[in-house]
Design a protein around this motif. Structure first.
Motif, mmCIF file in Angstrom:
data_model
loop_
_atom_site.group_PDB
_atom_site.id
_atom_site.type_symbol
_atom_site.label_atom_id
_atom_site.label_comp_id
_atom_site.label_asym_id
_atom_site.label_seq_id
_atom_site.Cartn_x
_atom_site.Cartn_y
_atom_site.Cartn_z
ATOM 1 N N SER A 21 0.841 -1.197 0.000
ATOM 2 C CA SER A 21 0.000 0.000 0.000
ATOM 3 C C SER A 21 0.872 1.240 0.000
ATOM 4 O O SER A 21 1.994 1.224 0.519
ATOM 5 C CB SER A 21 -0.896 0.030 1.251
ATOM 6 O OG SER A 21 -1.740 -1.093 1.312
ATOM 7 N N VAL A 23 0.134 5.397 0.744
ATOM 8 C CA VAL A 23 -0.794 6.481 1.056
ATOM 9 C C VAL A 23 -0.136 7.806 0.714
ATOM 10 O O VAL A 23 0.986 8.088 1.151
ATOM 11 C CB VAL A 23 -1.185 6.482 2.542
ATOM 12 C CG1 VAL A 23 -2.172 7.605 2.816
ATOM 13 C CG2 VAL A 23 -1.786 5.136 2.937
ATOM 14 N N ARG A 69 -6.461 1.666 -6.919
ATOM 15 C CA ARG A 69 -6.409 2.870 -6.086
ATOM 16 C C ARG A 69 -7.742 3.079 -5.400
ATOM 17 O O ARG A 69 -8.780 2.642 -5.878
ATOM 18 C CB ARG A 69 -6.055 4.098 -6.932
ATOM 19 C CG ARG A 69 -7.246 4.721 -7.657
ATOM 20 C CD ARG A 69 -6.894 5.217 -8.999
ATOM 21 N NE ARG A 69 -7.943 6.042 -9.580
ATOM 22 C CZ ARG A 69 -9.079 5.579 -10.096
ATOM 23 N NH1 ARG A 69 -9.339 4.298 -10.055
ATOM 24 N NH2 ARG A 69 -9.968 6.409 -10.628
ATOM 25 N N ASP A 70 -7.652 3.774 -4.279
ATOM 26 C CA ASP A 70 -8.841 4.170 -3.530
ATOM 27 C C ASP A 70 -8.821 5.689 -3.475
ATOM 28 O O ASP A 70 -8.032 6.276 -2.724
ATOM 29 C CB ASP A 70 -8.818 3.564 -2.130
ATOM 30 C CG ASP A 70 -10.074 3.866 -1.333
ATOM 31 O OD1 ASP A 70 -10.656 4.957 -1.521
ATOM 32 O OD2 ASP A 70 -10.471 3.028 -0.513
ATOM 33 N N ALA A 72 -10.845 7.905 -2.298
ATOM 34 C CA ALA A 72 -11.239 8.538 -1.028
ATOM 35 C C ALA A 72 -10.095 8.529 -0.020
ATOM 36 O O ALA A 72 -10.001 9.419 0.826
ATOM 37 C CB ALA A 72 -12.456 7.835 -0.457
ATOM 38 N N LYS A 73 -9.242 7.526 -0.125
ATOM 39 C CA LYS A 73 -8.149 7.387 0.844
ATOM 40 C C LYS A 73 -6.808 7.833 0.283
ATOM 41 O O LYS A 73 -5.792 7.735 0.966
ATOM 42 C CB LYS A 73 -8.042 5.930 1.297
ATOM 43 C CG LYS A 73 -9.267 5.411 2.028
ATOM 44 C CD LYS A 73 -9.068 3.963 2.452
ATOM 45 C CE LYS A 73 -10.276 3.435 3.195
ATOM 46 N NZ LYS A 73 -10.095 2.008 3.604
ATOM 47 N N ASN A 74 -6.805 8.300 -0.990
ATOM 48 C CA ASN A 74 -5.543 8.678 -1.645
ATOM 49 C C ASN A 74 -4.512 7.563 -1.505
ATOM 50 O O ASN A 74 -3.330 7.803 -1.237
ATOM 51 C CB ASN A 74 -4.981 9.974 -1.051
ATOM 52 C CG ASN A 74 -5.651 11.201 -1.615
ATOM 53 O OD1 ASN A 74 -6.355 11.143 -2.623
ATOM 54 N ND2 ASN A 74 -5.455 12.325 -0.969
ATOM 55 N N THR A 75 -4.970 6.353 -1.705
ATOM 56 C CA THR A 75 -4.129 5.174 -1.499
ATOM 57 C C THR A 75 -4.041 4.343 -2.764
ATOM 58 O O THR A 75 -5.049 4.115 -3.436
ATOM 59 C CB THR A 75 -4.677 4.317 -0.353
ATOM 60 O OG1 THR A 75 -4.719 5.099 0.853
ATOM 61 C CG2 THR A 75 -3.801 3.104 -0.120
#
Length: 122
Positions: A21, A23, A69-70, A72-75
């Protein structure tokens, strides 16, 4: 100043899976993964365009690794399947905030994570 924090590395056996991961502290144009094995140059693994989510991969990991990628989580995630001993390396997350037509060259990335070790035993 964008900050990137990676996690998820470790020691696994060949054929196993692992997920990394990364972030980001803010929005990006692209986020990518690079890796550097001991005694070798850092190489491109894959990249995701934040708008649209399209991805590109190096030939050596295509069909085994998947980037997602997510928003909402900038991940960003790197799902690594069917790991091989030759995948052993320090994996780095990288990002670029502004547009670039070139998204695979190490030189276009402005921000880098600290790296996380992935070791695959045979």
């Amino acid at each position: 100043q964008l900050q990137l924090v990676e996690s998820g590395g470790g020691l696994v056996q060949a054929g196993s899976s692992l997920r990394l991961s990364c972030v980001a502290s803010g929005r990006t144009f692209i986020m990518g993964w690079f890796r550097q094995a001991l005694g070798k140059e850092r190489e491109f693994v894959g990249v995701v365009r934040w708008n649209g989510g399209t991805t590109e991969y190096s030939d050596s990991v295509k069909r085994r690794f998947t980037i997602s990628r997510d928003n909402a989580k900038n991940t960003m995630y790197l799902q690594m399947n069917s790991l091989k001993p030759e995948d052993t390396a320090v994996y780095y997350c990288a990002a670029r905030v502004k547009f670039s037509a070139n998204i695979v060259s190490e030189a276009v990335y402005d921000y880098w994570g600290q790296g996380t070790q992935v070791t695959v035993s045979s």
